[in-house]
Scaffold this motif. Structure first.
Motif: not given
Length: 362
Positions: A69-85
């Motif tokens: 917190n805050p999120p890290i730019p361009d991390e694409c963190y699945w567990t926290c952002e739902g970003c699965a790439a």
């Protein structure tokens, strides 16, 4: 917001002749600890890959780690952002339950294998290296009975908390253990706790691995919460998820989160699976879901097994493996059955080896 949890790796041991008769593999790092990156083996593996260009993302802390917190730019963190790439998050086959089990093998895995055999079902087992070396014959049996093997790292540590070199050590020691037991080199993996970001993905891709998450909180069976959560509560909660899926768009399947780490999780699996069968949902392994007829990387010492009834696809091939589909079966069927963001979780054998594995079931 996704939820974090830790899983107990302590199996509730029962007297199982198949397990007790096994001869552990030797010459491996201490169990359940991140392997030493300065060992000759890891240093040799690091020379085989080029980690230049890996994303520079700070290591997370905690087991599992808290969301930054805050999120890290361009991390694409699945567990926290739902970003699965490019992670696999849904089963590629329509109306299909991608059946997966994490954290094994354990003393209770043979009971699960007995059940899956009676139901004529195939599953993917995401294996922990520290457990593989204790129960290599169980891993051989999984292959002999038509299941698919994938990696769940050596020690079940959150990968975003480890250095690039430590991730290599976690993956390669587990790979070595499966090679020793089966002659096969795995191609798919599931990150412990679902803990994955772009840096971790970069290293995994260099090693030829394809991450497989699960299809969100609804398809986390919550078996890991027992006994805090009762078996009846686990069944009731997952029943709602299956009902919602059965009434919705079934053009894609789903991957569940289940475990073969103790008698409770193995026991509840035998009560959850019939719920899917009763709703005419097909059941399949990751290899079947992804239509990957060669679900292992090249470089093993055994021929790469093909998956009956599926055609190899370029989209799911991380290594250089090749294969040809055989047979006519699609996701496993018995009669009329066959087979976003996620919650965070904690080669062909010789004929003699197959016969030996089956004989142990009698």
């Amino acid at each position: 917001m996704v939820k974090f949890f830790t899983s107990s790796i302590t199996a509730l041991a029962l007297s199982v002749a198949f397990v007790s008769a096994q001869t552990p593999l030797t010459g491996y790092p201490p169990a359940n600890k991140v392997p030493d990156v300065n060992s000759p083996e890891v240093q040799a593996w690091l020379k085989e890959i080029d980690l230049t260009g890996a994303p520079t993302i700070p290591l997370h802390k905690g087991e599992p780690p808290a969301c930054p917190n805050p999120p890290i730019p361009d991390e694409c963190y699945w567990t926290c952002e739902g970003c699965a790439a490019n992670d696999i998050t849904v089963c590629g086959a329509a109306n299909t339950w991608g059946l997966t089990f994490d954290d094994g093998p354990s003393t209770d895995t043979p009971k699960l294998l007995d059940y899956l055999k009676t139901q004529k079902l195939s599953a993917t087992f995401f294996l922990i290296g520290s457990n593989i070396i204790q129960y290599p014959d169980t891993v051989k049996r999984e292959i002999a009975e038509g299941h698919h093997l994938a990696s769940h790292t050596w020690s079940h540590h959150a990968l975003t908390t480890l250095t690039n070199e430590q991730i290599v050590a976690e993956m390669k020691w587990t790979e070595k253990a499966v090679l020793a037991a089966t002659g096969l080199r795995m191609k798919y993996m599931r990150p412990p706790y679902g803990d994955i970001n772009n840096r971790v993905r970069f290293v995994l891709k260099k090693l030829g691995y394809i991450p497989v998450d699960w299809t969100g909180d609804a398809f986390d069976t919550n078996d890991w919460q027992m006994p805090t959560m009762t078996e009846s509560q686990v069944i009731a909660t997952f029943t709602k998820s299956l009902d919602a899926y059965a009434k919705g768009d079934k053009s894609k399947g789903f991957y569940c989160l289940e475990h073969d780490l103790n008698s409770m999780t193995v026991g509840v699996a035998q009560k959850l699976i019939p719920l899917g069968i009763a709703r005419n949902i097909s059941i399949a392994s990751v290899a079947q879901c992804e239509h990957d007829a060669a679900p292992y990387q090249a470089g093993g010492t055994s021929p790469i097994p093909t998956v009956s009834g599926v055609t190899p696809t370029a989209t799911t091939t991380a290594g250089t493996s090749t294969g040809t589909a055989t047979g006519s079966a699609t996701p496993s069927t018995t009669g009329n059955k066959s087979s976003g963001a996620g919650a965070v979780h904690a080669g062909a054998l010789s004929v003699g080896a197959v016969i030996a594995a089956v004989a142990l079931m009698v």
